[in-house]
Design a protein around this motif. Sequence first.
Motif, PDB file in Angstrom:
ATOM      1  N   ILE A  55       0.823  -1.221   0.000  1.00  0.00           N
ATOM      2  CA  ILE A  55       0.000   0.000   0.000  1.00  0.00           C
ATOM      3  C   ILE A  55       0.851   1.262   0.000  1.00  0.00           C
ATOM      4  CG2 ILE A  55      -1.884  -1.157   1.209  1.00  0.00           C
ATOM      5  CD1 ILE A  55      -1.142   0.656   3.639  1.00  0.00           C
ATOM      6  N   GLU A  56       2.148   1.136   0.350  1.00  0.00           N
ATOM      7  CA  GLU A  56       3.006   2.333   0.370  1.00  0.00           C
ATOM      8  C   GLU A  56       3.005   3.093  -0.962  1.00  0.00           C
ATOM      9  OE1 GLU A  56       6.246   3.946  -1.420  1.00  0.00           O
ATOM     10  OE2 GLU A  56       6.572   1.801  -1.094  1.00  0.00           O
ATOM     11  N   PRO A  57       3.076   2.382  -2.133  1.00  0.00           N
ATOM     12  CA  PRO A  57       3.064   3.132  -3.405  1.00  0.00           C
ATOM     13  C   PRO A  57       1.757   3.877  -3.663  1.00  0.00           C
ATOM     14  CG  PRO A  57       3.935   0.915  -3.725  1.00  0.00           C
ATOM     15  CD  PRO A  57       3.322   0.943  -2.362  1.00  0.00           C
ATOM     16  N   LEU A  58       0.693   3.512  -2.927  1.00  0.00           N
ATOM     17  CA  LEU A  58      -0.587   4.210  -3.116  1.00  0.00           C
ATOM     18  C   LEU A  58      -0.588   5.574  -2.444  1.00  0.00           C
ATOM     19  CD1 LEU A  58      -3.041   1.226  -2.491  1.00  0.00           C
ATOM     20  CD2 LEU A  58      -2.146   2.070  -4.673  1.00  0.00           C
ATOM     21  N   ALA A  59       0.347   5.805  -1.534  1.00  0.00           N
ATOM     22  CA  ALA A  59       0.450   7.123  -0.900  1.00  0.00           C
ATOM     23  C   ALA A  59       0.990   8.122  -1.913  1.00  0.00           C
ATOM     24  CB  ALA A  59       1.372   7.054   0.316  1.00  0.00           C
ATOM     25  N   GLU A  60       0.547   9.371  -1.779  1.00  0.00           N
ATOM     26  CA  GLU A  60       1.103  10.427  -2.615  1.00  0.00           C
ATOM     27  C   GLU A  60       2.519  10.748  -2.142  1.00  0.00           C
ATOM     28  OE1 GLU A  60      -1.465  13.774  -2.482  1.00  0.00           O
ATOM     29  OE2 GLU A  60      -2.953  12.875  -3.802  1.00  0.00           O
ATOM     30  N   PRO A  61       3.365  11.323  -3.007  1.00  0.00           N
ATOM     31  CA  PRO A  61       4.676  11.775  -2.535  1.00  0.00           C
ATOM     32  C   PRO A  61       4.506  12.710  -1.342  1.00  0.00           C
ATOM     33  CG  PRO A  61       4.554  11.876  -4.932  1.00  0.00           C
ATOM     34  CD  PRO A  61       3.174  11.543  -4.459  1.00  0.00           C
ATOM     35  N   GLY A  62       5.183  12.403  -0.264  1.00  0.00           N
ATOM     36  CA  GLY A  62       5.028  13.189   0.952  1.00  0.00           C
ATOM     37  C   GLY A  62       3.792  12.824   1.749  1.00  0.00           C
ATOM     38  N   GLY A  63       3.108  11.713   1.381  1.00  0.00           N
ATOM     39  CA  GLY A  63       1.848  11.351   2.013  1.00  0.00           C
ATOM     40  C   GLY A  63       1.895  10.024   2.746  1.00  0.00           C
ATOM     41  N   ILE A  64       0.745   9.657   3.304  1.00  0.00           N
ATOM     42  CA  ILE A  64       0.616   8.444   4.108  1.00  0.00           C
ATOM     43  C   ILE A  64      -0.623   7.688   3.642  1.00  0.00           C
ATOM     44  CG2 ILE A  64       0.345   7.498   6.440  1.00  0.00           C
ATOM     45  CD1 ILE A  64       1.434  10.222   7.479  1.00  0.00           C
ATOM     46  N   ALA A  65      -0.486   6.383   3.399  1.00  0.00           N
ATOM     47  CA  ALA A  65      -1.621   5.509   3.089  1.00  0.00           C
ATOM     48  C   ALA A  65      -1.761   4.500   4.222  1.00  0.00           C
ATOM     49  CB  ALA A  65      -1.413   4.792   1.758  1.00  0.00           C
ATOM     50  N   ILE A  66      -3.004   4.220   4.627  1.00  0.00           N
ATOM     51  CA  ILE A  66      -3.252   3.265   5.699  1.00  0.00           C
ATOM     52  C   ILE A  66      -4.348   2.291   5.274  1.00  0.00           C
ATOM     53  CG2 ILE A  66      -2.552   4.885   7.506  1.00  0.00           C
ATOM     54  CD1 ILE A  66      -5.500   5.340   8.126  1.00  0.00           C
ATOM     55  N   THR A  67      -4.357   1.119   5.875  1.00  0.00           N
ATOM     56  CA  THR A  67      -5.401   0.138   5.586  1.00  0.00           C
ATOM     57  C   THR A  67      -6.606   0.400   6.476  1.00  0.00           C
ATOM     58  OG1 THR A  67      -4.489  -1.385   7.206  1.00  0.00           O
ATOM     59  CG2 THR A  67      -3.704  -1.592   4.939  1.00  0.00           C
ATOM     60  N   GLU A  68      -7.718  -0.284   6.155  1.00  0.00           N
ATOM     61  CA  GLU A  68      -8.943  -0.066   6.925  1.00  0.00           C
ATOM     62  C   GLU A  68      -8.774  -0.527   8.373  1.00  0.00           C
ATOM     63  OE1 GLU A  68     -11.585  -4.020   5.846  1.00  0.00           O
ATOM     64  OE2 GLU A  68     -11.731  -2.271   4.524  1.00  0.00           O
ATOM     65  N   ASP A  69      -7.901  -1.511   8.636  1.00  0.00           N
ATOM     66  CA  ASP A  69      -7.662  -1.937  10.014  1.00  0.00           C
ATOM     67  C   ASP A  69      -7.015  -0.810  10.825  1.00  0.00           C
ATOM     68  OD1 ASP A  69      -8.708  -4.485   9.699  1.00  0.00           O
ATOM     69  OD2 ASP A  69      -6.813  -5.302   8.958  1.00  0.00           O
ATOM     70  N   VAL A  70      -6.088  -0.095  10.205  1.00  0.00           N
ATOM     71  CA  VAL A  70      -5.460   1.051  10.877  1.00  0.00           C
ATOM     72  C   VAL A  70      -6.493   2.158  11.055  1.00  0.00           C
ATOM     73  CG1 VAL A  70      -3.676   2.818  10.699  1.00  0.00           C
ATOM     74  CG2 VAL A  70      -3.189   0.475   9.965  1.00  0.00           C
ATOM     75  N   HIS A  71      -7.245   2.428   9.990  1.00  0.00           N
ATOM     76  CA  HIS A  71      -8.250   3.486  10.022  1.00  0.00           C
ATOM     77  C   HIS A  71      -9.251   3.262  11.152  1.00  0.00           C
ATOM     78  CE1 HIS A  71     -12.081   5.405   8.663  1.00  0.00           C
ATOM     79  NE2 HIS A  71     -11.246   6.407   8.380  1.00  0.00           N
ATOM     80  N   ARG A  72      -9.666   2.049  11.320  1.00  0.00           N
ATOM     81  CA  ARG A  72     -10.659   1.715  12.344  1.00  0.00           C
ATOM     82  C   ARG A  72     -10.121   2.036  13.745  1.00  0.00           C
ATOM     83  NH1 ARG A  72     -10.868  -3.277  11.354  1.00  0.00           N
ATOM     84  NH2 ARG A  72     -12.231  -3.024   9.543  1.00  0.00           N
ATOM     85  N   GLN A  73      -8.820   1.841  13.932  1.00  0.00           N
ATOM     86  CA  GLN A  73      -8.225   2.044  15.244  1.00  0.00           C
ATOM     87  C   GLN A  73      -7.949   3.514  15.566  1.00  0.00           C
ATOM     88  OE1 GLN A  73      -7.455  -0.323  17.594  1.00  0.00           O
ATOM     89  NE2 GLN A  73      -8.465  -1.865  16.323  1.00  0.00           N
ATOM     90  N   VAL A  74      -7.734   4.334  14.544  1.00  0.00           N
ATOM     91  CA  VAL A  74      -7.248   5.700  14.802  1.00  0.00           C
ATOM     92  C   VAL A  74      -8.246   6.795  14.451  1.00  0.00           C
ATOM     93  CG1 VAL A  74      -4.863   4.965  14.395  1.00  0.00           C
ATOM     94  CG2 VAL A  74      -6.178   5.981  12.510  1.00  0.00           C
ATOM     95  N   VAL A  75      -9.342   6.476  13.763  1.00  0.00           N
ATOM     96  CA  VAL A  75     -10.196   7.505  13.191  1.00  0.00           C
ATOM     97  C   VAL A  75     -10.731   8.477  14.240  1.00  0.00           C
ATOM     98  CG1 VAL A  75     -12.274   6.061  13.288  1.00  0.00           C
ATOM     99  CG2 VAL A  75     -12.133   7.938  11.624  1.00  0.00           C
ATOM    100  N   ASN A  76     -10.985   8.006  15.446  1.00  0.00           N
ATOM    101  CA  ASN A  76     -11.516   8.879  16.490  1.00  0.00           C
ATOM    102  C   ASN A  76     -10.459   9.339  17.483  1.00  0.00           C
ATOM    103  OD1 ASN A  76     -14.249   8.772  15.591  1.00  0.00           O
ATOM    104  ND2 ASN A  76     -14.435   6.717  16.482  1.00  0.00           N
TER     105      ASN A  76
END
Length: 772
Positions: free
Chosen positions: A127-148
């Motif tokens: 998933i790292e290549p899906l991040a924009e240059p200078g950006g961060i990409a995360i999976t839904e498992d990470v998103h679920r844990q940090v969104v709030n």
Amino acid sequence: MKEDSNHSNRRLAAIMFTDMVGYSQLMQKNEAAALKLLEKQWEIVEPILNEFGGKRIKTIGDAFYTQFHSVLKALNCALAVQRRLSRFNATRHFEKHITLRIGIHLGDVEIRGEDAYGDGVNIAARIEPLAEPGGIAITEDVHRQVVNKVDNSFKPLGKPELKNIHQRFEVYQVILPWQDRRRKKDPNFPAEKNRRRRSRMRGKTPKVAHQKQQSTNRPFIYGALGALVIMAAVFLYKNNMSSLNRGLGRSIAVLPFENMTEQPGSDYFSDGITEDIISALSDINGLRVIARTSILQYKGTNKTVVEIAKEVNVNTILEGSVRRIDNNVRVVAQLIDIETDDHLWANTYDRKLDDIFEVQSDIAMNIANALEAELSTELTAKLTSSSTQNSQAYENYLKGKEQYFTYTEKGYREAIKYHNQALELDPNYALAYAELGNAYAQLYNTTKEVSFKDTGFKSVEKALSINPDLAEAYKARGVLNAYTGQGIKALEDYLKAVDLKPGYSDVIANIGYRYFAFGDLSECYNWQKKAHALNPNHRFNAWYHSIPLFIMNENESAIEILKKDLEKIKDSFEMRGILFYLHANNGDYKKAKSMLDELSKVRSDDKRIFELRGLYHLMQGEHEEGVRMMALASYPTEYSQLLLAQAYFKLKDKNKGEEILKNIEKASQELVDRGSPSYHPFYKLAQVNALRGDYDIALGLLEDAIGNGFRGYAHEDNFISWLVNPIFSEPIRPAYSREIMREDSRFIKLRERLEKIIKRERVEAGFLTKAS
């Protein structure tokens, strides 16, 4: 007991995978430069990984992956890395940027000795290549844990097919704070996010914008300036630094050159020489050069160089004189070490004004070799080159600058006249085009005549077509963009100008102001602090320096800065004005009134004081006296007019109050509809609707304002805290209801959100530790 390297265990872990953008291409092009950047990358990133408890598992060329026991720590680490690199890249040439893509996944991994394996690692890498240059990409498992648990918003990227990964899951882009402000033109950028909720104003959704190289031959004066700059640089950087006060770093003040010419009205020439030396020295990275505004007050002074150096906090002084008779010029200059009172260098130049080639060979060429050991070839060429070969064109340019610095409409028009005369003599004079852009920008801001804006942009583009690396042109375009509501473009131009001229004090202050407009208080503070150090006697710099400090609750530091500068600039309206707001916001109206009384003594004819007196009464509910004072003010801000409208409603004069609201509403809504990235129209519309009792709409607009950079205070010229603003803290219709908007649970939630943002900014500015 020796650890068995073959022992393995499985665990749930957060894996962060990083990769440097463009590294392979750079390796092919310049292996040494690539390796140097790689080394710098790790120098920056390693302390951040350690801070968040990350354990680097493996490095593969420019990529590495790191294990964390907490997914929140992994994300916060990635955010810290990207923020640090964003700042690192901001003032560096693009070829020296370090740009990472980061991917984070939470999954099962197998630990074998010092290595890790399994889908958890593979997914993070995919998933790292899906991040924009200078950006961060995360999976839904990470998103679920940090969104709030974080303030950031997230942009869904869909469920991409990942190589050798069978399951499909949602991947998210983390919206970084600087992307949130600068990448609004992306049509895929979400218009509705957690941090910038849709307004509910009358069913409408306010639209938030996502928002020839020249000859090196030169007339005498440029040769002399290049020589003075070069000799100062040589002595400061090479020969005599051991005797200088190292606590001040490399620092210099160029005092106004004394005009020995008997001809009346010739000060523009000696002042121009002073300014050009300051400008040229400002190109040198690592040299703190005191700005023109702070220096000119010493013109004709009887103070010693030691006294002046102490006041502006430098360890060297350059002073001199200019005498001109017909076409002959004598320039005398000497560089003084303040610690020892020694003359580090002195010289006298007797030349003819238009003796181009003799001066070039006699001065610039004779010292070029001495510079090569200390300054780059590019900077050497820059310091010894000229924007014109025509001495008369140069004189007209200096006259134009002199008129510009009167900061009046008449002065701007005169500046345009002189710069056009310079261009008639030299059509390729890039600096003259840049200064035309500046003058037209100020005329546009004064008159709002569109033709001035258009001509200003054309002048700047012409300057850049002649010299693409002209810092003054980027500064002028930045001013034009700022005045036309293009704040993000303005910031980009200002950063480019400082990249080209590191000591460009006016631009550094403008960068701080842009960050303030975006709500980035820590960046604002850092840039304004630097601007204040470069220009310590400027009327506004202590004021601007104090503003982010007050908002970040560093009141004692802000007050100390203001008190120190009030000793130098005793008649300052701005510094006493913000102290008035401080006391009024704290409810200490006795001290607030003392500031007003001081202002009346030192600026008895300044009608802005009536606006402050009006606010003093309106904030205390003394509506009749507040209205009377406001009537005497020249141009009260729209924020003050909103309180005036409230007073009219209280005094049963509904028509006058509603007339004010309609005018402000119309102007603010037009800005919103045009996609303004500023918080001002949202905050004004919030107050308009609050005054009408439309709390739901007002609260939605307050949320929009916070999302666009509102940090609790209206404006530097109206520094009333929203927590004491009578519009939010008094009943609107007391005869029918005692409802107070500030007591609404939704308002309280917004206040808590803003408190979190301020705390974050305090941490980033270094005033608060993360554990606090």
